[in-house]
Design a protein around this motif. Structure first.
Motif, PDB file in Angstrom:
ATOM      1  N   ARG A 130      13.644  13.283 -14.000  1.00  0.00           N
ATOM      2  CA  ARG A 130      13.748  14.552 -14.741  1.00  0.00           C
ATOM      3  C   ARG A 130      13.187  14.295 -16.128  1.00  0.00           C
ATOM      4  O   ARG A 130      12.859  13.161 -16.468  1.00  0.00           O
ATOM      5  N   PHE A 131      13.115  15.289 -16.936  1.00  0.00           N
ATOM      6  CA  PHE A 131      12.633  15.175 -18.327  1.00  0.00           C
ATOM      7  C   PHE A 131      11.213  14.586 -18.337  1.00  0.00           C
ATOM      8  O   PHE A 131      10.401  14.962 -17.503  1.00  0.00           O
ATOM      9  N   GLU A 132      10.964  13.643 -19.240  1.00  0.00           N
ATOM     10  CA  GLU A 132       9.624  13.041 -19.318  1.00  0.00           C
ATOM     11  C   GLU A 132       9.442  11.924 -18.293  1.00  0.00           C
ATOM     12  O   GLU A 132       8.354  11.374 -18.147  1.00  0.00           O
ATOM     13  N   GLU A 146       6.647   4.074  -6.435  1.00  0.00           N
ATOM     14  CA  GLU A 146       6.391   5.427  -6.921  1.00  0.00           C
ATOM     15  C   GLU A 146       5.573   6.212  -5.901  1.00  0.00           C
ATOM     16  O   GLU A 146       4.550   5.737  -5.414  1.00  0.00           O
ATOM     17  N   VAL A 147       6.054   7.400  -5.573  1.00  0.00           N
ATOM     18  CA  VAL A 147       5.404   8.255  -4.576  1.00  0.00           C
ATOM     19  C   VAL A 147       5.163   9.631  -5.177  1.00  0.00           C
ATOM     20  O   VAL A 147       6.086  10.242  -5.722  1.00  0.00           O
ATOM     21  N   SER A 148       3.937  10.113  -5.062  1.00  0.00           N
ATOM     22  CA  SER A 148       3.578  11.447  -5.571  1.00  0.00           C
ATOM     23  C   SER A 148       3.374  12.404  -4.403  1.00  0.00           C
ATOM     24  O   SER A 148       2.945  11.998  -3.332  1.00  0.00           O
ATOM     25  N   ASP A 151      -1.322  16.092  -7.094  1.00  0.00           N
ATOM     26  CA  ASP A 151      -1.785  15.988  -8.479  1.00  0.00           C
ATOM     27  C   ASP A 151      -1.429  17.228  -9.283  1.00  0.00           C
ATOM     28  O   ASP A 151      -2.305  18.016  -9.670  1.00  0.00           O
ATOM     29  N   TYR A 152      -0.146  17.409  -9.491  1.00  0.00           N
ATOM     30  CA  TYR A 152       0.383  18.474 -10.336  1.00  0.00           C
ATOM     31  C   TYR A 152       1.750  17.990 -10.784  1.00  0.00           C
ATOM     32  O   TYR A 152       2.271  17.039 -10.201  1.00  0.00           O
ATOM     33  N   VAL A 153       2.309  18.616 -11.805  1.00  0.00           N
ATOM     34  CA  VAL A 153       3.556  18.105 -12.366  1.00  0.00           C
ATOM     35  C   VAL A 153       4.705  19.081 -12.111  1.00  0.00           C
ATOM     36  O   VAL A 153       4.646  20.248 -12.503  1.00  0.00           O
ATOM     37  N   ILE A 159      12.430  18.547  -5.702  1.00  0.00           N
ATOM     38  CA  ILE A 159      11.610  19.309  -4.744  1.00  0.00           C
ATOM     39  C   ILE A 159      10.646  18.371  -4.021  1.00  0.00           C
ATOM     40  O   ILE A 159      10.394  18.520  -2.821  1.00  0.00           O
ATOM     41  N   ALA A 160      10.174  17.365  -4.734  1.00  0.00           N
ATOM     42  CA  ALA A 160       9.311  16.348  -4.101  1.00  0.00           C
ATOM     43  C   ALA A 160      10.097  15.571  -3.047  1.00  0.00           C
ATOM     44  O   ALA A 160       9.597  15.299  -1.953  1.00  0.00           O
ATOM     45  N   ALA A 161      11.347  15.222  -3.363  1.00  0.00           N
ATOM     46  CA  ALA A 161      12.183  14.485  -2.408  1.00  0.00           C
ATOM     47  C   ALA A 161      12.475  15.342  -1.174  1.00  0.00           C
ATOM     48  O   ALA A 161      12.437  14.850  -0.039  1.00  0.00           O
TER      49      ALA A 161
HETATM   50  N1  SAH Z   1       5.899  12.919 -18.027  1.00  0.00           N
HETATM   51  C1  SAH Z   1       5.722  12.625 -16.639  1.00  0.00           C
HETATM   52  C2  SAH Z   1       6.106  13.805 -15.758  1.00  0.00           C
HETATM   53  C3  SAH Z   1       7.577  14.015 -15.665  1.00  0.00           C
HETATM   54  S1  SAH Z   1       7.967  15.333 -14.595  1.00  0.00           S
HETATM   55  C4  SAH Z   1       4.258  12.274 -16.379  1.00  0.00           C
HETATM   56  O1  SAH Z   1       3.404  12.823 -17.071  1.00  0.00           O
HETATM   57  O2  SAH Z   1       3.969  11.498 -15.462  1.00  0.00           O
HETATM   58  C5  SAH Z   1       9.655  14.997 -14.241  1.00  0.00           C
HETATM   59  C6  SAH Z   1       9.935  14.357 -12.911  1.00  0.00           C
HETATM   60  O3  SAH Z   1       9.481  15.199 -11.878  1.00  0.00           O
HETATM   61  C7  SAH Z   1       9.264  13.032 -12.659  1.00  0.00           C
HETATM   62  O4  SAH Z   1      10.001  11.967 -13.198  1.00  0.00           O
HETATM   63  C8  SAH Z   1       9.211  12.974 -11.142  1.00  0.00           C
HETATM   64  O5  SAH Z   1      10.424  12.479 -10.609  1.00  0.00           O
HETATM   65  C9  SAH Z   1       9.080  14.436 -10.751  1.00  0.00           C
HETATM   66  N2  SAH Z   1       7.706  14.821 -10.404  1.00  0.00           N
HETATM   67  C10 SAH Z   1       6.878  15.583 -11.139  1.00  0.00           C
HETATM   68  N3  SAH Z   1       5.693  15.768 -10.523  1.00  0.00           N
HETATM   69  C11 SAH Z   1       5.754  15.095  -9.353  1.00  0.00           C
HETATM   70  C12 SAH Z   1       4.823  14.886  -8.294  1.00  0.00           C
HETATM   71  N4  SAH Z   1       3.601  15.405  -8.299  1.00  0.00           N
HETATM   72  N5  SAH Z   1       5.227  14.129  -7.251  1.00  0.00           N
HETATM   73  C13 SAH Z   1       6.460  13.581  -7.218  1.00  0.00           C
HETATM   74  N6  SAH Z   1       7.377  13.742  -8.214  1.00  0.00           N
HETATM   75  C14 SAH Z   1       7.033  14.482  -9.265  1.00  0.00           C
END
Ligand code: SAH
Length: 256
Positions: A130-132, A146-148, A151-153, A159-161
């Motif tokens: 959460r947060f930054e 680390e799993v994404s 390519d969006y934040v 929600i990713a989990a």
């Molecule tokens: N400052 C960070 C973003 C934090 S977003 C950066 O620029 O990398 C907050 C949290 O949301 C993250 O710690 C992660 O757990 C989750 N999150 C955000 N985007 C995600 C993505 N594309 N895939 C998986 N988890 C994501």
């Protein structure tokens, strides 16, 4: 007794997702509904959502602090999160092969290949940021993978989990029944799936492709294959290139 549990074969061990989050009330959420929800109720898999805040030690139960070096936002503390991970491990002997994931936009993009691997294992522990984000030292000290999911934040890892768990659960034995094997789906053969149709026969002047009503299974299969290839070429040149390089897609070996 735990030992006995852990020495059971993977087939008899129930797939278990453990989620570490500041918002445990977000679980099971959508995973309590439909296919995943029925399977959860039937005991085909289990879900444990643990509140990271329960591992806070100070009076205010604080879990975050401002980033070292300055900048906006807050960072999840390493000590609190490590304690939460250790408590989750301690609550149940950790199988050696249990992956520890951190949902993170910096992570390796999730693929169907990795989903298949995760579904075949004992089930992951998943940390939601959460947060930054979270303090780098807990990622290193606890070996988090680390799993994404793209390519969006997102604003948090929950929600990713949910997306990752959903993708795994539908592959567990007994969850999809005989309806689907997953074998024909997008990515299963390095291709996107062919188009699907059902009744009515004609929709707003658009008929179902004639070949699908021909009853000729070989022709239908060939048509579907050609459509899948055309779609993949047009939409995902990256997948198409991998498929035609004669190589298997790169196998993930990182494992918490
Ligand atoms: N400052 C960070 C973003 C934090 S977003 C950066 O620029 O990398 C907050 C949290 O949301 C993250 O710690 C992660 O757990 C989750 N999150 C955000 N985007 C995600 C993505 N594309 N895939 C998986 N988890 C994501």
């Amino acid at each position: 007794m735990n030992m006995a549990t852990e020495t059971k074969t993977p087939e008899t061990r129930i797939w278990r997702a453990t989620v570490l989050t500041l918002f445990p009330e977000m679980f099971p959420g959508p995973l309590g509904i439909s296919l995943a929800g029925k399977a959860l109720a039937a005991g085909l898999w289990t879900l444990e959502a643990r509140d990271i805040r329960d591992s806070a030690t100070d009076r205010h139960r604080s879990v975050d602090d401002s980033p070292a070096g300055g900048g906006p936002g807050m960072v999840l503390r390493a000590d609190v999160l490590a304690a939460a991970i250790d408590a989750a491990d301690g609550a149940r002997a950790r199988p050696k092969d249990r992956p520890r994931l951190l949902m993170s936009p910096r992570g390796r993009p999730l693929t169907q290949l990795r989903v298949v691997e995760l579904a075949a294992g004992p089930g992951p522990m998943i940390v939601c940021g959460r947060f930054e984000g979270i303090d780098q030292r807990v990622i290193d000290a606890r070996g988090l993978e680390e799993v994404s999911i793209g390519d969006y934040v997102l604003s948090g890892g929950e929600i990713a989990a949910l997306a990752l768990i959903d993708a795994c659960v539908r592959l567990l034995p007994g969850v999809m029944g005989k309806l689907a094997s997953g074998a024909d789906e997008s990515f299963s053969d390095g291709l996107l799936e062919y188009p699907q149709y059902t009744r009515p026969q004609t929709f707003e002047g658009r008929p179902i492709p004639e070949i699908l009503s021909s009853g000729d299974h070989a022709k239908v299969a060939a048509w579907r294959r050609a459509e899948a290839e055309a779609l993949t070429r047009a939409r995902r040149p990256d997948l198409w290139a991998t498929k035609n390089s004669g190589q298997k897609p790169p196998k993930d070996t990182t494992d918490g």
